[in-house]
Design a protein around this motif. Structure first.
Motif, short mmCIF file in Angstrom:
data_model
loop_
_atom_site.label_atom_id
_atom_site.label_comp_id
_atom_site.label_asym_id
_atom_site.label_seq_id
_atom_site.Cartn_x
_atom_site.Cartn_y
_atom_site.Cartn_z
N THR A 194 0.84 -1.20 0.00
CA THR A 194 0.00 0.00 0.00
C THR A 194 0.87 1.25 0.00
O THR A 194 1.74 1.40 0.86
CB THR A 194 -0.92 0.02 1.23
N VAL A 195 0.64 2.14 -0.96
CA VAL A 195 1.38 3.40 -1.07
C VAL A 195 0.40 4.53 -0.79
O VAL A 195 -0.52 4.77 -1.57
CB VAL A 195 2.02 3.57 -2.45
N LYS A 196 0.58 5.21 0.35
CA LYS A 196 -0.29 6.32 0.73
C LYS A 196 0.41 7.64 0.41
O LYS A 196 1.49 7.91 0.93
CB LYS A 196 -0.62 6.27 2.22
N GLY A 197 -0.23 8.45 -0.41
CA GLY A 197 0.35 9.75 -0.74
C GLY A 197 1.68 9.60 -1.44
O GLY A 197 2.74 9.79 -0.84
N LYS A 198 1.65 9.24 -2.70
CA LYS A 198 2.87 8.94 -3.46
C LYS A 198 3.86 10.09 -3.37
O LYS A 198 3.57 11.21 -3.76
CB LYS A 198 2.49 8.67 -4.92
N GLY A 199 5.04 9.81 -2.81
CA GLY A 199 6.08 10.82 -2.68
C GLY A 199 5.82 11.83 -1.58
O GLY A 199 6.52 12.84 -1.49
N LYS A 200 4.83 11.57 -0.72
CA LYS A 200 4.47 12.54 0.31
C LYS A 200 5.57 12.65 1.36
O LYS A 200 5.89 13.73 1.83
CB LYS A 200 3.14 12.14 0.96
N ASP A 201 6.10 11.52 1.77
CA ASP A 201 7.19 11.53 2.74
C ASP A 201 8.04 10.28 2.53
O ASP A 201 7.83 9.52 1.59
CB ASP A 201 6.66 11.62 4.18
N GLU A 202 9.02 10.09 3.45
CA GLU A 202 9.95 8.97 3.30
C GLU A 202 9.25 7.62 3.43
O GLU A 202 9.65 6.64 2.79
CB GLU A 202 11.07 9.07 4.33
#
Length: 446
Positions: A194-202
């Motif tokens: 699961t990828v939440k908020g692609k590129g949002k944080d590390e």
């Protein structure tokens, strides 16, 4: 060695949440304190305690049989009460004061007259005499301190609660990633991370990298499985193709060794047949060696050389056309007049042409012409080789090693190769990338 501090996205988010939580907690503290102080200023409980304060002192004096001269006992009571100032007057003389005064001044006389008029003095009977007692009450400070502590505690808990919401969000995501990794460890590579908020944080970047790694690993396993299946199929075909001529060769040699022939012509025939089977086995072993020489060097890059495209293709085709003519084939060549440049590994590309034209000699109909075309566009070289299949052949057994080798070589050149077999016409299509140097200009000039 000290590591240089860097502001990552997660650190920045944490700092912003920290500042936001602190500001909200300060606002909450101010609202709680303002409301509490307003309530205390209007609360009746303070007035009630002011009434009971003088009564408690009066009871203390009576119970302890305190005399007016026993100021230490009076001081002890005041110390325990904490939130009062006590003034004792005898014959209009200040005999005890919490703040330490022992005599009354002119200012105190005026204050005394005001107090007498207001009737704020209370007469208390000490063990040795009576005296007028006046008290100043500060009970509200007792509640103010309590309220301050409560407001600070609530604001602190509110601050911790907001931070825990943020931390819980991140830790829950970490736990989710951990559980999904365990699923992958169990062998289920189809389960996505699961990828939440692609590129949002590390954390989201980490999840995305893990998912890409999952896809790459899945693709690699898929390719390995395909390679194992292809090798298994190849070995099966090779073992069959080798066993047939080898069995025949052994049979012929046994006949020769045990002299089961009857005439010299039969001996010559068996020797000739043995020689043909030996050459057939040699061809198969050469094909097998060629296949493994190409497929066992996955990590090695071909050393490409720069060539003039027209000269190179014409040379490669001319070499094969001589062999075709020698074997009784006719051909039609449709060449390209557009200048172009190409980078290839010459030995490998020559191996491709050798395989393709070797198959033509084996399986093509010599009565029909072989058609060779090549042309270029802005990006690619296209080669088409077309021949009619020899339908008079009793069988067309092939292990497919040659085409597998050609496919691998062309793919190593970032090109493509495809085959069509329609209505007894066999066609091979090859696409190879060109150098972009002046190719568009050359095409426009044509």
């Amino acid at each position: 060695m000290n590591k240089r501090f860097t502001w990552g996205k997660l650190k920045l988010q944490m700092t912003l949440y920290l500042l936001l939580s602190f500001m909200l907690s300060v606002v909450l503290f101010w609202l709680l304190q303002t409301a509490s102080e307003d309530y205390l200023n209007r609360a009746f409980i303070v007035n009630n305690q002011e009434t009971t304060g003088i009564m408690d002192f009066k009871k203390y004096v009576a119970d302890k049989n305190i005399s007016l001269d026993d100021q230490q006992a009076i001081k002890n009571w005041v110390r325990e009460e904490r939130y009062i100032n006590l003034y004792i007057y005898k014959d209009n003389q200040l005999v005890y004061a919490t703040d330490g005064y022992t005599s009354i001044t002119d200012h105190d006389k005026s204050l005394l007259s005001i107090i007498l008029k207001r009737g704020d003095f209370v007469t208390i009977e000490f063990s040795n005499t009576s005296a007028q007692v006046y008290m100043e009450y500060f009970y509200e400070y007792k509640y103010y301190n309590t309220v301050l502590i409560v407001c600070v505690a609530i604001s602190l808990l509110f601050f911790i609660f907001i931070m825990l919401l943020f931390i819980n969000k991140k830790t829950s995501y970490i736990e989710m990633i951990e559980s999904e990794i365990k699923i992958l460890e169990g062998g289920n590579l189809d389960y996505p991370i699961t990828v939440k908020g692609k590129g949002k944080d590390e954390l989201s970047s980490l999840a995305q990298s893990l998912d890409e790694m999952r896809k790459a690993f899945k693709e690699r396993l898929k390719n390995e499985e395909k390679a194992r299946a292809a090798n298994s199929e190849l070995l099966t075909a090779i073992s069959h193709d080798l066993r047939t001529p080898l069995t025949a060769l052994i049979g012929y040699l046994d006949i020769i060794e045990f002299k089961k022939y009857h005439t010299a012509d039969e001996l010559t025939k068996y020797i000739h047949n043995s020689r043909e089977k030996a050459y057939q086995i040699k061809q198969l072993s050469d094909k097998l060696f060629e296949y493994f020489s190409v497929f066992n060097f996955d990590d090695e890059e071909l050393e490409l050389e720069h060539f003039d495209g027209n000269q190179l293709i014409e040379q490669l085709i001319d070499e094969q056309l001589l062999i075709l003519q020698h074997n009784g084939f006719h051909f039609e060549l449709v060449s390209c007049s557009t200048p172009f440049e190409i980078k290839i590994h010459l030995i490998s590309i020559r191996r491709v042409f050798d395989n393709l034209f070797s198959n033509i000699i084996k399986y093509a109909n010599p009565a029909k012409p072989v058609i060779i075309r090549y042309q270029v566009n802005k990006e690619s070289l296209f080669i088409q080789i077309e021949n009619h299949i020899n339908t008079e052949m009793q069988s067309r057994n092939s292990t497919g090693i040659g085409m597998k080798t050609c496919k691998r070589i062309i793919e190593d050149h970032n090109g493509q190769i495809s085959v069509t077999d329609n209505q007894n016409i066999y066609s091979v299509y090859i696409q190879l990338p060109l150098l972009n140097n002046n190719i568009e200009r050359n095409i426009n000039q044509d």
